[in-house]
Motif scaffolding. Structure first.
Motif: not given
Ligand SMILES: C[S@@+](CC[C@H](N)C(=O)[O-])C[C@H]1O[C@@H](n2cnc3c(N)ncnc32)[C@H](O)[C@@H]1O
Length: 199
Positions: A13-26
């Motif tokens: 819950e706390r970090e999902m918004a930040e995860r949304a901005t992470r690029p997919l790894d190769d």
């Protein structure tokens, strides 16, 4: 909800918004691209994602023109997915809110290693139940050369399995037609990915 599940939800819950901005790894990028191409090539028209997170994979899968449904234990994840226009539900991998044989394919990445005890067996049985026989399932988890379990500093439970253990579990779902691993951590762990034809 179990204590393990409650701590996972609290963390995500706390970090999902930040995860949304992470690029997919190769590696994820390659697998996801190949999965979408496979859906098209085989005419597979519906996909269930277990542990849909912020919808990064789901957005791409749905963008291929297939019917997509995602589930996640974390309400913030489901909210983000719905914000992307995805069909998403708060539910556990161990109790999927879908009828038998509802989907042509399943996709679950970086999620099933969070399930304690025998819950992974239940979750795989659920995926087998909702993906039709002959359908496709792709699974990715954090694994290791030795099996083990731990809780990280953020309170997240992890269960790692050896390649042989994971292959054995997936054999209960169908035929494992591809299995690959790659370095994911600096501490000896590795990522495990498999493609299974559901029986
Ligand atoms: C590491 S994140 C991965 C999210 C996404 N699949 C990705 O790769 O970006 C793990 C996800 O699993 C979800 N999760 C954990 N346990 C779950 C369970 N029992 N049922 C459904 N989702 C669960 C968490 O809420 C979180 O969104």
């Amino acid at each position: 909800m179990s204590d393990v599940a409650a701590r996972l939800v609290d963390y995500y819950e706390r970090e999902m918004a930040e995860r949304a901005t992470r690029p997919l790894d190769d590696e994820r990028e390659q697998r996801l691209t190949a999965f979408v191409e496979h859906l098209r090539a085989e005419g597979l028209g519906s996909v269930v994602e277990v542990g849909c997170g912020a919808g990064r994979d789901g957005f791409r899968i749905a963008g291929a023109g297939v019917a997509y449904s995602g589930v996640d234990l974390t309400p913030a994840a489901v909210d983000l997915c719905r914000g992307l226009g995805l069909d998403a539900h708060v539910a556990s991998a161990t109790d999927l809110p879908f009828a038998d044989d509802s989907f042509d394919a399943g996709w679950t990445m970086s999620t099933l290693m969070h399930l304690p005890g025998d819950e992974v067996v239940t979750a795989l049985a659920e995926l087998r139940r909702v993906v039709r026989p002959g359908g496709l399932l792709e699974v990715g988890v954090w694994g290791a050369d030795t099996s083990g379990e731990w809780t990280d500093d953020g309170g997240r439970y992890f269960r790692s399995r050896t390649d042989e253990e994971l292959r054995g579990l997936l054999g209960g779902v169908g035929e494992v037609v591809a299995f690959d691993t790659w370095t994911h951590f600096t501490d000896g762990g590795h990522y495990q990915w498999a493609r299974v034809v559901v029986s």
